[in-house]
Design an enzyme around this catalytic site. Structure first.
Site, PDB file in Angstrom:
ATOM      1  N   GLY A  11     -35.541  -1.541   4.077  1.00  0.00           N
ATOM      2  CA  GLY A  11     -34.710  -0.688   4.380  1.00  0.00           C
ATOM      3  C   GLY A  11     -34.226   1.028   4.188  1.00  0.00           C
ATOM      4  N   LYS A  57     -21.583   3.568  -6.268  1.00  0.00           N
ATOM      5  CA  LYS A  57     -20.448   4.203  -7.215  1.00  0.00           C
ATOM      6  C   LYS A  57     -21.376   3.276  -8.399  1.00  0.00           C
ATOM      7  CE  LYS A  57     -15.970   1.723  -6.077  1.00  0.00           C
ATOM      8  NZ  LYS A  57     -16.619   0.573  -6.881  1.00  0.00           N
ATOM      9  N   THR A  73     -11.525   2.279  -6.310  1.00  0.00           N
ATOM     10  CA  THR A  73     -12.983   2.589  -8.301  1.00  0.00           C
ATOM     11  C   THR A  73     -13.154   4.134  -7.647  1.00  0.00           C
ATOM     12  OG1 THR A  73     -13.585   0.824  -8.290  1.00  0.00           O
ATOM     13  CG2 THR A  73     -11.269   0.769  -9.060  1.00  0.00           C
ATOM     14  N   ASP A 114       1.159  -1.333   0.022  1.00  0.00           N
ATOM     15  CA  ASP A 114       0.337   0.424   0.093  1.00  0.00           C
ATOM     16  C   ASP A 114       1.218   1.203   0.097  1.00  0.00           C
ATOM     17  OD1 ASP A 114      -3.192   0.057   0.841  1.00  0.00           O
ATOM     18  OD2 ASP A 114      -1.933   1.772   0.641  1.00  0.00           O
ATOM     19  N   LYS A 116     -24.196  -0.742   6.747  1.00  0.00           N
ATOM     20  CA  LYS A 116     -24.223  -2.273   7.527  1.00  0.00           C
ATOM     21  C   LYS A 116     -24.017  -2.367   8.732  1.00  0.00           C
ATOM     22  CE  LYS A 116     -22.127  -5.574   3.979  1.00  0.00           C
ATOM     23  NZ  LYS A 116     -22.274  -5.676   3.611  1.00  0.00           N
ATOM     24  N   CYS A 136     -19.745  -0.386  -2.269  1.00  0.00           N
ATOM     25  CA  CYS A 136     -19.717  -0.444  -3.850  1.00  0.00           C
ATOM     26  C   CYS A 136     -21.142  -0.073  -4.598  1.00  0.00           C
ATOM     27  CB  CYS A 136     -19.859  -1.989  -3.612  1.00  0.00           C
ATOM     28  SG  CYS A 136     -18.540  -2.426  -2.862  1.00  0.00           S
TER      29      CYS A 136
HETATM   30  N1  LIG Z   1     -15.590  -2.959   0.090  1.00  0.00           N
HETATM   31  C1  LIG Z   1     -15.652  -4.015  -1.026  1.00  0.00           C
HETATM   32  O1  LIG Z   1     -16.549  -4.739  -0.117  1.00  0.00           O
HETATM   33  C2  LIG Z   1     -15.431  -4.724  -1.965  1.00  0.00           C
HETATM   34  C3  LIG Z   1     -16.304  -5.499  -2.551  1.00  0.00           C
HETATM   35  C4  LIG Z   1     -15.907  -5.525  -3.578  1.00  0.00           C
HETATM   36  C5  LIG Z   1     -15.469  -5.242  -4.618  1.00  0.00           C
HETATM   37  N2  LIG Z   1     -14.874  -3.794  -3.969  1.00  0.00           N
HETATM   38  C6  LIG Z   1     -13.850  -3.222  -5.208  1.00  0.00           C
HETATM   39  O2  LIG Z   1     -12.155  -3.558  -4.554  1.00  0.00           O
HETATM   40  C7  LIG Z   1     -11.699  -2.071  -4.928  1.00  0.00           C
HETATM   41  C8  LIG Z   1     -11.184  -1.394  -3.776  1.00  0.00           C
HETATM   42  O3  LIG Z   1     -12.485  -1.661  -2.235  1.00  0.00           O
HETATM   43  P1  LIG Z   1     -11.626  -1.276  -0.655  1.00  0.00           P
HETATM   44  O4  LIG Z   1     -12.889  -1.319  -0.767  1.00  0.00           O
HETATM   45  O5  LIG Z   1     -10.878  -2.565  -0.397  1.00  0.00           O
HETATM   46  O6  LIG Z   1     -10.818  -0.191  -0.956  1.00  0.00           O
HETATM   47  P2  LIG Z   1     -10.305   1.018   0.085  1.00  0.00           P
HETATM   48  O7  LIG Z   1     -10.274   2.077  -0.538  1.00  0.00           O
HETATM   49  O8  LIG Z   1     -10.309  -0.455   1.167  1.00  0.00           O
HETATM   50  O9  LIG Z   1      -8.931   0.341  -0.357  1.00  0.00           O
HETATM   51  C9  LIG Z   1      -7.779   0.927  -1.278  1.00  0.00           C
HETATM   52  C10 LIG Z   1      -6.438   0.883  -0.715  1.00  0.00           C
HETATM   53  O10 LIG Z   1      -6.020   1.272  -2.283  1.00  0.00           O
HETATM   54  C11 LIG Z   1      -4.413   1.872  -1.811  1.00  0.00           C
HETATM   55  N3  LIG Z   1      -3.968   2.045  -2.640  1.00  0.00           N
HETATM   56  C12 LIG Z   1      -4.450   3.325  -4.049  1.00  0.00           C
HETATM   57  N4  LIG Z   1      -3.533   3.623  -5.091  1.00  0.00           N
HETATM   58  C13 LIG Z   1      -2.642   2.629  -4.576  1.00  0.00           C
HETATM   59  C14 LIG Z   1      -1.129   2.174  -4.967  1.00  0.00           C
HETATM   60  N5  LIG Z   1      -0.731   3.185  -6.299  1.00  0.00           N
HETATM   61  N6  LIG Z   1      -0.616   1.520  -5.175  1.00  0.00           N
HETATM   62  C15 LIG Z   1      -0.919   1.076  -3.238  1.00  0.00           C
HETATM   63  N7  LIG Z   1      -1.913   1.141  -2.627  1.00  0.00           N
HETATM   64  C16 LIG Z   1      -2.794   1.727  -3.633  1.00  0.00           C
HETATM   65  C17 LIG Z   1      -5.453   3.035  -1.205  1.00  0.00           C
HETATM   66  O11 LIG Z   1      -4.500   3.498  -0.091  1.00  0.00           O
HETATM   67  C18 LIG Z   1      -6.007   2.246  -0.041  1.00  0.00           C
HETATM   68  O12 LIG Z   1      -5.382   1.301   1.106  1.00  0.00           O
HETATM   69  C19 LIG Z   1     -12.517  -1.176  -5.679  1.00  0.00           C
HETATM   70  O13 LIG Z   1     -12.992  -1.266  -7.171  1.00  0.00           O
HETATM   71  C20 LIG Z   1     -13.854  -1.603  -4.507  1.00  0.00           C
HETATM   72  O14 LIG Z   1     -15.217  -1.075  -6.302  1.00  0.00           O
HETATM   73  C21 LIG Z   1     -15.209  -3.143  -2.987  1.00  0.00           C
END
Ligand SMILES: NC(=O)c1ccc[n+]([C@@H]2O[C@H](COP(=O)([O-])OP(=O)(O)OC[C@H]3O[C@@H](n4cnc5c(N)ncnc54)[C@H](O)[C@@H]3O)[C@@H](O)[C@H]2O)c1
Length: 439
Positions: A256, A266, A86, A30, A324, A263
């Site tokens: 609800g 967006k 994203t 990260d 949630k 997710c």
């Molecule tokens: N949160 C969910 O429940 C969920 C479920 C399925 C899919 N997703 C998808 O997964 C992706 C990630 O979601 P999330 O909730 O884990 O995001 P998040 O914001 O919790 O984590 C993203 C991490 O990426 C790091 N980061 C960004 N750019 C970077 C780089 N160049 N190098 C290293 N680290 C970097 C950030 O510092 C952050 O810690 C999104 O596209 C989301 O839509 C999320």
């Protein structure tokens, strides 16, 4: 096998920890140095049940590592997962792919030997093509296959979901990449999780179509709930009545305050934009997003209605702030527009949430935050159940009523049975059910 996971958020950290549990050597990367420092110390930067233990065990076994040094992690890896955020792009709602493309450039510069680069982030159709173009532009000599492998885990049950997925979607036409992906997911495949192979664009679209469909189901039952209130029917029974039909299914039929989270909001908007860009508008999803948007503020009017049509000068106590239960994630939580609307209408707001208050304080500094549900109810004119945390399911109702100025409960999650609440002397209103009043 050695892998690197770029981004240690809800998806990256859970995926990395689970792969290490399968015996893979995982380095989680990260660019947030504070996050990595906490992880190295064994502290979890997010609230996710079971994650601390999973990380501790695998880190101690030497299979799970944390670093800010992307180049070294990528150079030694057979596969690199991109799991960065994203979010919605400010202004137009398209997915902001800048984090994905930055990661792709950094990965490209560090590639060493044949490497499978996997996009796990939720990305619009065609993003894999652009990731591949960026990598080939940065490193024309790179031996690389770019794969789409969308993630379907849910926050709050992320480890269980990752280990027992309904399916694993892998988008690639490259036979070597397919081999690596099959090997990585073999433990799950043995657990009978079906692997669905497709081309890359199809895999990318599967993720958005899945989220848009689930958001549609929620929005559908929410509108049915509104109709139930008007005609004197019970949405819980309607949901059960239709959910028992296998063609419909019982899940995601809980009425609800509208969907929120990191997710659905967006991803529905990003899919709408993709449809518009390709002259294939998704009218149903457009309506879902619009209906859901107005619903959250409408919940404030529902509260006002229960208090004689005004909340001005009244104290409203909210139980639950996160979108949630079992997460600390406040992204797009329905509580945010609800609280804003209550303020606009002149109310005072108190709140309690088991895990979300640290983030909530940054977003909603004017709320009076409390230590537990009963402290929260103190002096309240109405108590609103916003998030269905387990600990709100068996509250001491008499103690709650004694703490409140007026015994009014608005249950936006239909946690309680109306008869029970009336028995305890409450004026109780759920979602899509008959309004019950004190005798
Ligand atoms: N949160 C969910 O429940 C969920 C479920 C399925 C899919 N997703 C998808 O997964 C992706 C990630 O979601 P999330 O909730 O884990 O995001 P998040 O914001 O919790 O984590 C993203 C991490 O990426 C790091 N980061 C960004 N750019 C970077 C780089 N160049 N190098 C290293 N680290 C970097 C950030 O510092 C952050 O810690 C999104 O596209 C989301 O839509 C999320």
């Amino acid at each position: 096998m050695r892998i690197a996971v770029i981004g240690t958020g809800y998806v990256g950290l859970v995926s990395g920890a689970c792969f290490s549990e399968f015996g893979v050597n995982v380095t989680c990367v990260d660019n947030d140095a504070a996050k990595i420092a906490r992880l190295v110390k064994g502290e979890m930067p997010i609230y996710e049940p079971g994650l601390g233990q999973l990380v501790a065990t695998n880190a101690a076994a030497g299979r799970l590592h944390f670093t800010t040094d992307l180049a070294t992690a990528v150079a030694g890896a057979d596969a690199v997962f991109i799991a960065v955020g994203t979010p919605s792009r400010r202004g137009d709602g398209h997915a902001d792919l800048s984090y994905v493309y930055t990661a792709a450039r950094e990965i490209a510069a560090a590639l060493d030997g044949f490497t499978v680069v996997i996009t796990k982030s939720t990305v619009p159709v065609g993003t894999g093509d652009e990731v591949e173009r960026i990598i080939r532009e940065t490193r024309p000599d790179a031996k690389v296959a770019v794969v789409s492998n969308p993630e379907f885990l849910r926050e709050g049950a992320a480890i269980q979901d990752f280990k027992h997925p309904d399916r694993i979607v892998v988008g690639t036409n490259d036979p070597r990449a397919k081999e690596v992906m099959t090997e990585l997911y073999r433990p799950l495949y043995l657990n009978a999780a079906p692997m669905l192979y497709s081309d890359r664009r199809t895999a990318e679209l599967i993720k958005y179509a899945a989220n848009a469909f689930l958001a549609t189901k929620i929005t559908f039952i929410n509108e049915i709930a509104d109709l139930c209130e008007k005609v004197g029917a019970d949405v819980q029974q309607v949901a059960r009545g239709i959910g028992l039909d296998n063609r419909i299914g019982a899940k995601f039929l809980h009425a609800g305050p509208g969907f929120g989270g990191s997710c659905f909001p967006k991803d529905t908007v990003a899919l709408i934009k993709t449809g518009q860009d390709h002259a294939a508008p998704l009218r149903i999803v457009e309506t879902v997003a619009a209906v859901n948007d107005t619903r959250k503020r409408a919940m404030a009017r529902k509260i006002a209605n229960a208090l004689g049509n005004t909340v001005r000068g009244k104290t409203i106590a909210l139980l639950g702030l996160t979108f949630k239960p079992n997460t600390d994630d406040m992204r797009e939580a329905p509580s945010i527009p609800l609280i804003t609307a209550l303020y606009d209408m002149g109310a005072k707001v108190r709140a309690y949430d088991p895990a979300g208050m640290a983030h909530a304080k940054e977003l909603l500094p004017d709320v009076a935050y409390c230590d537990d549900p009963y402290a929260c109810a103190e002096g309240a004119d109405a108590l609103v159940i916003v998030t269905e945390w387990e600990q709100f399911r068996a509250l001491d109702l008499d103690r709650l009523r004694r703490a409140m100025t007026r015994p009014v409960i608005i249950d936006l999650r239909n946690v309680y049975r109306p008869e029970e609440m009336v028995k305890h002397g409450f004026i109780y209103e759920g979602i899509g059910r008959l309004v019950t009043v004190q005798d």
